[in-house]
Design a protein around this motif. Structure first.
Motif, PDB file in Angstrom:
ATOM      1  N   ARG A  34       0.828  -1.199   0.000  1.00 30.02           N
ATOM      2  CA  ARG A  34       0.000   0.000   0.000  1.00 30.02           C
ATOM      3  C   ARG A  34       0.863   1.250   0.000  1.00 30.02           C
ATOM      4  O   ARG A  34       2.024   1.239   0.416  1.00 30.02           O
ATOM      5  N   ALA A  35       0.272   2.347  -0.438  1.00 25.64           N
ATOM      6  CA  ALA A  35       0.951   3.639  -0.416  1.00 25.64           C
ATOM      7  C   ALA A  35       0.555   4.380   0.855  1.00 25.64           C
ATOM      8  O   ALA A  35      -0.626   4.442   1.194  1.00 25.64           O
ATOM      9  N   PRO A  36       1.504   4.942   1.569  1.00 26.60           N
ATOM     10  CA  PRO A  36       1.171   5.684   2.788  1.00 26.60           C
ATOM     11  C   PRO A  36       0.548   7.029   2.465  1.00 26.60           C
ATOM     12  O   PRO A  36       0.683   7.555   1.356  1.00 26.60           O
ATOM     13  N   THR A 214      -5.817   5.186  -2.052  1.00 25.09           N
ATOM     14  CA  THR A 214      -5.139   5.503  -3.305  1.00 25.09           C
ATOM     15  C   THR A 214      -3.718   4.965  -3.218  1.00 25.09           C
ATOM     16  O   THR A 214      -2.833   5.600  -2.657  1.00 25.09           O
ATOM     17  N   ASP A 215      -3.519   3.785  -3.757  1.00 21.65           N
ATOM     18  CA  ASP A 215      -2.200   3.155  -3.755  1.00 21.65           C
ATOM     19  C   ASP A 215      -1.552   3.209  -5.134  1.00 21.65           C
ATOM     20  O   ASP A 215      -0.342   3.321  -5.252  1.00 21.65           O
ATOM     21  N   PHE A 216      -2.383   3.091  -6.172  1.00 20.11           N
ATOM     22  CA  PHE A 216      -1.903   3.087  -7.547  1.00 20.11           C
ATOM     23  C   PHE A 216      -2.117   4.459  -8.182  1.00 20.11           C
ATOM     24  O   PHE A 216      -2.882   5.283  -7.690  1.00 20.11           O
ATOM     25  N   ASN A 217      -1.445   4.643  -9.308  1.00 18.54           N
ATOM     26  CA  ASN A 217      -1.596   5.862 -10.098  1.00 18.54           C
ATOM     27  C   ASN A 217      -1.516   5.513 -11.575  1.00 18.54           C
ATOM     28  O   ASN A 217      -0.965   4.478 -11.959  1.00 18.54           O
ATOM     29  N   GLU A 218      -2.088   6.380 -12.387  1.00 26.04           N
ATOM     30  CA  GLU A 218      -1.767   6.347 -13.810  1.00 26.04           C
ATOM     31  C   GLU A 218      -0.847   7.534 -14.072  1.00 26.04           C
ATOM     32  O   GLU A 218      -0.990   8.593 -13.452  1.00 26.04           O
ATOM     33  N   VAL A 219       0.112   7.323 -14.960  1.00 23.10           N
ATOM     34  CA  VAL A 219       1.116   8.339 -15.243  1.00 23.10           C
ATOM     35  C   VAL A 219       1.114   8.611 -16.743  1.00 23.10           C
ATOM     36  O   VAL A 219       1.312   7.696 -17.546  1.00 23.10           O
TER      37      VAL A 219
END
Length: 399
Positions: A34-36, A214-219
């Motif tokens: 997970r994203a902190p 919100t752990d993932f992102n699109e770039v």
């Protein structure tokens, strides 16, 4: 195969466990990778730097960058296990993958610049591999990098889109794969880059998931200019760079075993505290049988990890080892979370936001997240085909 540890490795484990107990930045609220929250990042950067300074990360790096050539090859796995057992934050991002690529394929200048910044956690890295139509089939990536100029002023202009970028919102650097030659077989013509995430044209958009986090992102990469000096390895040889760095990342496998053991302990505790018909669920024979079956699978998972480590030590790895381990772990992880939810009965329908939810909604989040493990690193359906073809030598599926 010998699975027992050595006295030296157990002494190292005790040292790591004491260090984690003293310095760790608290317990993670959720399971999985997970994203902190942004507010936690300064503490996690400091924690990561301490792990490097203490010699618990970068163990297998070159001596001039802090590595220890006399270290036991399983020490990185011990560190990962102890961090997972304490349920605290591991180093976030893809620095371990990037450092592996830089150490094996980078230039002296790249290593001298990037490795100290990884050790101090000045730079958090993210992995820019997957794309909307290139996930399990990574070689299908379409992001393009076109060279402009020659010599010291040469740059690559990159256009494309990446997705499922964990910790992209926190990253200072990106380990990027882009296609530099579209006229060769698709595993060729790919180049690896070190990308400054603050470059003009880089647009990171967080993805809100079913868990609510919100752990993932699109770039999105729109005309991003990367100096040719930031190519990792040779141009058009990025597939080999990526596969080598992925193959060297073994400590996470050990962490999975410790993670499942901790979840199993929690499951038993939940069964002791959850009533069924006025008595603890653990008194119910069907519940004990279900937990017993999962406990046996946790032990099998540990044995599979031990076998993989033994083969790694002796250089006898087999193509299907990592694939089968990932499939087995991810499906067991889901089944543990699923039983944790079912034990709650109708309370299993509650969410983390509900005040009466058991264990503050940990099981609800774990169940929703568990499907991610069956997809990340290659969907299990695809990996089963690879096990058949690479591990069992069965005829290749028609493409």
């Amino acid at each position: 195969m010998r699975l027992e540890s050595s006295p030296e490795l157990e002494a190292f484990r005790r040292k790591v466990r004491a260090f984690v107990a003293e310095h760790a930045p608290g317990v993670k609220e959720h399971s999985g990778v997970r994203a902190p929250e942004a507010a936690l990042m300064p503490a996690i950067r400091e924690w990561t730097a301490k792990l490097y300074t203490a010699g618990f990360l970068g163990i297998d790096w070159p001596v001039e960058y802090g590595g220890r050539p006399d270290a036991h090859p399983l020490e990185p796995s011990v560190v990962a296990e102890e961090i997972a057992r304490a349920r605290t934050w591991p180093p976030v991002g893809a620095a371990s993958l990037a450092s592996a690529a830089l150490i094996e394929f980078g230039t002296d200048g790249q290593r001298a610049h990037f490795l100290p910044r990884i050790r101090s956690c000045t730079d958090v890295w993210c992995q820019l591999f997957s794309e909307p139509e290139a996930g399990s089939d990574l070689a299908a990536l379409r992001t393009r990098a076109v060279r402009e100029g020659e010599g010291d002023d040469a740059v690559f202009v990159v256009d494309g889109q990446k997705v499922w970028t964990t910790n992209g919102q926190h990253a200072d650097m990106g380990y990027l794969l882009a296609r530099t030659d579209a006229d060769v077989p698709r595993h060729k013509g790919i180049t690896a880059f070190a990308l400054d995430m603050r470059s003009p044209g880089v647009d990171v958009r967080p993805l809100r998931e079913i868990t609510g986090t919100t752990d993932f992102n699109e770039v999105f990469l729109d005309g991003v200019r990367i100096p040719a000096a930031n190519v990792i390895g040779r141009v058009d040889d990025g597939w080999r760079v990526a596969m080598s760095s992925l193959g060297r990342e073994r400590s996470g496998v050990a962490a999975r075993g410790a993670e499942l053991s901790a979840v199993l302990d929690d499951l038993v505790r939940l069964a002791e505290e959850t009533p069924i018909g006025g008595r603890p669920a653990l008194d119910d024979s069907a519940t004990r049988q279900a937990i017993g079956e999962l406990a046996a699978r946790v032990q099998v998972n540990a044995a599979m990890i031990g076998l993989a480590q033994s083969r790694m030590l002796h250089g006898t790895q087999q193509p299907a080892d990592a694939l089968m381990g990932k499939i087995f772990f991810s499906e067991l992880n889901h089944d543990l979370a699923d039983l944790g939810l079912r034990l709650q009965g109708t309370d299993g329908l509650l969410t983390e936001a509900d005040p009466e939810v058991p264990a503050e909604g940990w099981w609800q989040d774990a169940h929703l997240y568990s499907r991610a493990y069956t997809i990340a690193g290659g969907a299990n359906e695809v990996l089963r085909t690879q096990v058949a073809e690479r591990g069992l030598g069965l005829p290749r599926e028609s493409r």
